[in-house]
Design a protein around this motif. Structure first.
Motif, PDB file in Angstrom:
ATOM      1  N   VAL A  34       6.222  16.693   1.618  1.00 17.02           N
ATOM      2  CA  VAL A  34       6.859  15.382   1.650  1.00 17.02           C
ATOM      3  C   VAL A  34       5.849  14.362   2.152  1.00 17.02           C
ATOM      4  O   VAL A  34       5.315  14.483   3.249  1.00 17.02           O
ATOM      5  CB  VAL A  34       8.112  15.402   2.558  1.00 17.02           C
ATOM      6  N   TYR A  35       5.569  13.344   1.343  1.00 15.59           N
ATOM      7  CA  TYR A  35       4.640  12.285   1.699  1.00 15.59           C
ATOM      8  C   TYR A  35       5.422  11.020   2.050  1.00 15.59           C
ATOM      9  O   TYR A  35       6.308  10.587   1.308  1.00 15.59           O
ATOM     10  CB  TYR A  35       3.694  11.974   0.535  1.00 15.59           C
ATOM     11  N   GLY A  36       5.063  10.420   3.164  1.00 17.00           N
ATOM     12  CA  GLY A  36       5.772   9.242   3.640  1.00 17.00           C
ATOM     13  C   GLY A  36       5.572   8.023   2.768  1.00 17.00           C
ATOM     14  O   GLY A  36       6.477   7.207   2.612  1.00 17.00           O
ATOM     15  N   LYS A  37       4.384   7.873   2.171  1.00 15.48           N
ATOM     16  CA  LYS A  37       4.114   6.703   1.339  1.00 15.48           C
ATOM     17  C   LYS A  37       5.001   6.688   0.094  1.00 15.48           C
ATOM     18  O   LYS A  37       5.477   5.644  -0.328  1.00 15.48           O
ATOM     19  CB  LYS A  37       2.650   6.657   0.933  1.00 15.48           C
ATOM     20  N   ILE A  38       5.210   7.840  -0.484  1.00 19.46           N
ATOM     21  CA  ILE A  38       6.065   7.921  -1.675  1.00 19.46           C
ATOM     22  C   ILE A  38       7.506   7.607  -1.302  1.00 19.46           C
ATOM     23  O   ILE A  38       8.208   6.901  -2.032  1.00 19.46           O
ATOM     24  CB  ILE A  38       5.939   9.302  -2.338  1.00 19.46           C
ATOM     25  N   LEU A  39       7.956   8.105  -0.160  1.00 23.29           N
ATOM     26  CA  LEU A  39       9.321   7.816   0.275  1.00 23.29           C
ATOM     27  C   LEU A  39       9.499   6.338   0.612  1.00 23.29           C
ATOM     28  O   LEU A  39      10.535   5.749   0.302  1.00 23.29           O
ATOM     29  CB  LEU A  39       9.684   8.685   1.475  1.00 23.29           C
ATOM     30  N   MET A  40       8.507   5.745   1.238  1.00 20.97           N
ATOM     31  CA  MET A  40       8.602   4.314   1.547  1.00 20.97           C
ATOM     32  C   MET A  40       8.580   3.481   0.271  1.00 20.97           C
ATOM     33  O   MET A  40       9.299   2.486   0.159  1.00 20.97           O
ATOM     34  CB  MET A  40       7.470   3.894   2.478  1.00 20.97           C
ATOM     35  N   GLY A  41       7.762   3.868  -0.694  1.00 20.53           N
ATOM     36  CA  GLY A  41       7.734   3.161  -1.977  1.00 20.53           C
ATOM     37  C   GLY A  41       9.058   3.278  -2.715  1.00 20.53           C
ATOM     38  O   GLY A  41       9.567   2.302  -3.266  1.00 20.53           O
ATOM     39  N   GLY A  42       9.622   4.476  -2.725  1.00 23.35           N
ATOM     40  CA  GLY A  42      10.930   4.664  -3.368  1.00 23.35           C
ATOM     41  C   GLY A  42      12.027   3.908  -2.649  1.00 23.35           C
ATOM     42  O   GLY A  42      12.903   3.324  -3.275  1.00 23.35           O
ATOM     43  N   GLY A  43      11.981   3.916  -1.321  1.00 22.83           N
ATOM     44  CA  GLY A  43      12.964   3.150  -0.556  1.00 22.83           C
ATOM     45  C   GLY A  43      12.841   1.658  -0.797  1.00 22.83           C
ATOM     46  O   GLY A  43      13.840   0.944  -0.873  1.00 22.83           O
ATOM     47  N   LEU A  44      11.608   1.187  -0.929  1.00 22.24           N
ATOM     48  CA  LEU A  44      11.397  -0.231  -1.236  1.00 22.24           C
ATOM     49  C   LEU A  44      11.938  -0.570  -2.621  1.00 22.24           C
ATOM     50  O   LEU A  44      12.566  -1.620  -2.808  1.00 22.24           O
ATOM     51  CB  LEU A  44       9.909  -0.558  -1.157  1.00 22.24           C
ATOM     52  N   MET A  45      11.721   0.311  -3.579  1.00 22.87           N
ATOM     53  CA  MET A  45      12.262   0.083  -4.925  1.00 22.87           C
ATOM     54  C   MET A  45      13.783   0.062  -4.908  1.00 22.87           C
ATOM     55  O   MET A  45      14.412  -0.786  -5.557  1.00 22.87           O
ATOM     56  CB  MET A  45      11.765   1.165  -5.879  1.00 22.87           C
ATOM     57  N   ILE A  46      14.396   0.985  -4.177  1.00 23.97           N
ATOM     58  CA  ILE A  46      15.856   1.014  -4.071  1.00 23.97           C
ATOM     59  C   ILE A  46      16.367  -0.263  -3.409  1.00 23.97           C
ATOM     60  O   ILE A  46      17.325  -0.873  -3.866  1.00 23.97           O
ATOM     61  CB  ILE A  46      16.316   2.256  -3.292  1.00 23.97           C
ATOM     62  N   GLY A  47      15.711  -0.668  -2.332  1.00 25.95           N
ATOM     63  CA  GLY A  47      16.127  -1.875  -1.626  1.00 25.95           C
ATOM     64  C   GLY A  47      16.001  -3.129  -2.477  1.00 25.95           C
ATOM     65  O   GLY A  47      16.909  -3.960  -2.513  1.00 25.95           O
ATOM     66  N   LEU A  48      14.873  -3.287  -3.160  1.00 29.51           N
ATOM     67  CA  LEU A  48      14.683  -4.471  -4.002  1.00 29.51           C
ATOM     68  C   LEU A  48      15.650  -4.488  -5.187  1.00 29.51           C
ATOM     69  O   LEU A  48      16.211  -5.530  -5.532  1.00 29.51           O
ATOM     70  CB  LEU A  48      13.245  -4.528  -4.513  1.00 29.51           C
ATOM     71  N   GLY A  49      15.835  -3.332  -5.810  1.00 31.68           N
ATOM     72  CA  GLY A  49      16.753  -3.277  -6.945  1.00 31.68           C
ATOM     73  C   GLY A  49      18.189  -3.561  -6.545  1.00 31.68           C
ATOM     74  O   GLY A  49      18.903  -4.297  -7.221  1.00 31.68           O
ATOM     75  N   SER A  50      18.623  -3.007  -5.409  1.00 26.76           N
ATOM     76  CA  SER A  50      20.005  -3.256  -4.978  1.00 26.76           C
ATOM     77  C   SER A  50      20.185  -4.701  -4.505  1.00 26.76           C
ATOM     78  O   SER A  50      21.223  -5.304  -4.748  1.00 26.76           O
ATOM     79  CB  SER A  50      20.402  -2.274  -3.882  1.00 26.76           C
ATOM     80  N   TRP A  51      19.157  -5.267  -3.854  1.00 22.75           N
ATOM     81  CA  TRP A  51      19.247  -6.675  -3.450  1.00 22.75           C
ATOM     82  C   TRP A  51      19.313  -7.583  -4.677  1.00 22.75           C
ATOM     83  O   TRP A  51      20.088  -8.542  -4.716  1.00 22.75           O
ATOM     84  CB  TRP A  51      18.041  -7.054  -2.589  1.00 22.75           C
ATOM     85  N   TRP A  52      18.515  -7.293  -5.688  1.00 22.02           N
ATOM     86  CA  TRP A  52      18.505  -8.083  -6.911  1.00 22.02           C
ATOM     87  C   TRP A  52      19.859  -8.000  -7.613  1.00 22.02           C
ATOM     88  O   TRP A  52      20.396  -9.008  -8.075  1.00 22.02           O
ATOM     89  CB  TRP A  52      17.410  -7.577  -7.813  1.00 22.02           C
ATOM     90  N   LEU A  53      20.425  -6.802  -7.706  1.00 22.28           N
ATOM     91  CA  LEU A  53      21.755  -6.652  -8.312  1.00 22.28           C
ATOM     92  C   LEU A  53      22.808  -7.421  -7.528  1.00 22.28           C
ATOM     93  O   LEU A  53      23.663  -8.089  -8.115  1.00 22.28           O
ATOM     94  CB  LEU A  53      22.142  -5.174  -8.385  1.00 22.28           C
ATOM     95  N   TYR A  54      22.743  -7.344  -6.207  1.00 22.31           N
ATOM     96  CA  TYR A  54      23.719  -8.043  -5.383  1.00 22.31           C
ATOM     97  C   TYR A  54      23.578  -9.552  -5.529  1.00 22.31           C
ATOM     98  O   TYR A  54      24.563 -10.263  -5.702  1.00 22.31           O
ATOM     99  CB  TYR A  54      23.558  -7.643  -3.916  1.00 22.31           C
ATOM    100  N   ALA A  55      22.353 -10.047  -5.489  1.00 25.12           N
ATOM    101  CA  ALA A  55      22.129 -11.494  -5.527  1.00 25.12           C
ATOM    102  C   ALA A  55      22.492 -12.101  -6.882  1.00 25.12           C
ATOM    103  O   ALA A  55      23.047 -13.203  -6.940  1.00 25.12           O
ATOM    104  CB  ALA A  55      20.675 -11.808  -5.198  1.00 25.12           C
ATOM    105  N   ASP A  56      22.209 -11.405  -7.970  1.00 25.35           N
ATOM    106  CA  ASP A  56      22.439 -11.986  -9.288  1.00 25.35           C
ATOM    107  C   ASP A  56      23.799 -11.667  -9.889  1.00 25.35           C
ATOM    108  O   ASP A  56      24.274 -12.410 -10.749  1.00 25.35           O
ATOM    109  CB  ASP A  56      21.363 -11.516 -10.268  1.00 25.35           C
ATOM    110  N   PHE A  57      24.434 -10.581  -9.467  1.00 30.26           N
ATOM    111  CA  PHE A  57      25.667 -10.198 -10.146  1.00 30.26           C
ATOM    112  C   PHE A  57      26.885 -10.085  -9.225  1.00 30.26           C
ATOM    113  O   PHE A  57      27.982 -10.418  -9.627  1.00 30.26           O
ATOM    114  CB  PHE A  57      25.449  -8.873 -10.898  1.00 30.26           C
TER     115      PHE A  57
END
Length: 64
Positions: A34-57
């Motif tokens: 388990v690499y922390g950088k990959i998990l942080m990158g995936g978490g950032l993608m999840i956070g940005l995508g969910s924020w974008w969905l919430y803000a626009d829709f």
């Protein structure tokens, strides 16, 4: 917001969210180390995508 911009925004936001979920899930299920950088990158993608969905829709104003 025009229908073309709205559909493109939905596609990009869902791609970010689903890509992040896939990245984190694949990393936890199939990776021997388990690499922390990959998990942080995936978490950032999840956070940005969910924020974008919430803000626009979800929290969209009628004239925005």
């Amino acid at each position: 917001m025009s229908p073309a911009r709205r559909s493109l925004s939905l596609i990009c936001a869902l791609a970010l969210f689903i890509g992040g979920v896939f990245l984190v899930g694949y990393h936890f299920l199939y990776s021997p180390v388990v690499y922390g950088k990959i998990l942080m990158g995936g978490g950032l993608m999840i956070g940005l995508g969910s924020w974008w969905l919430y803000a626009d829709f979800i929290d969209a104003k009628p004239n925005s």
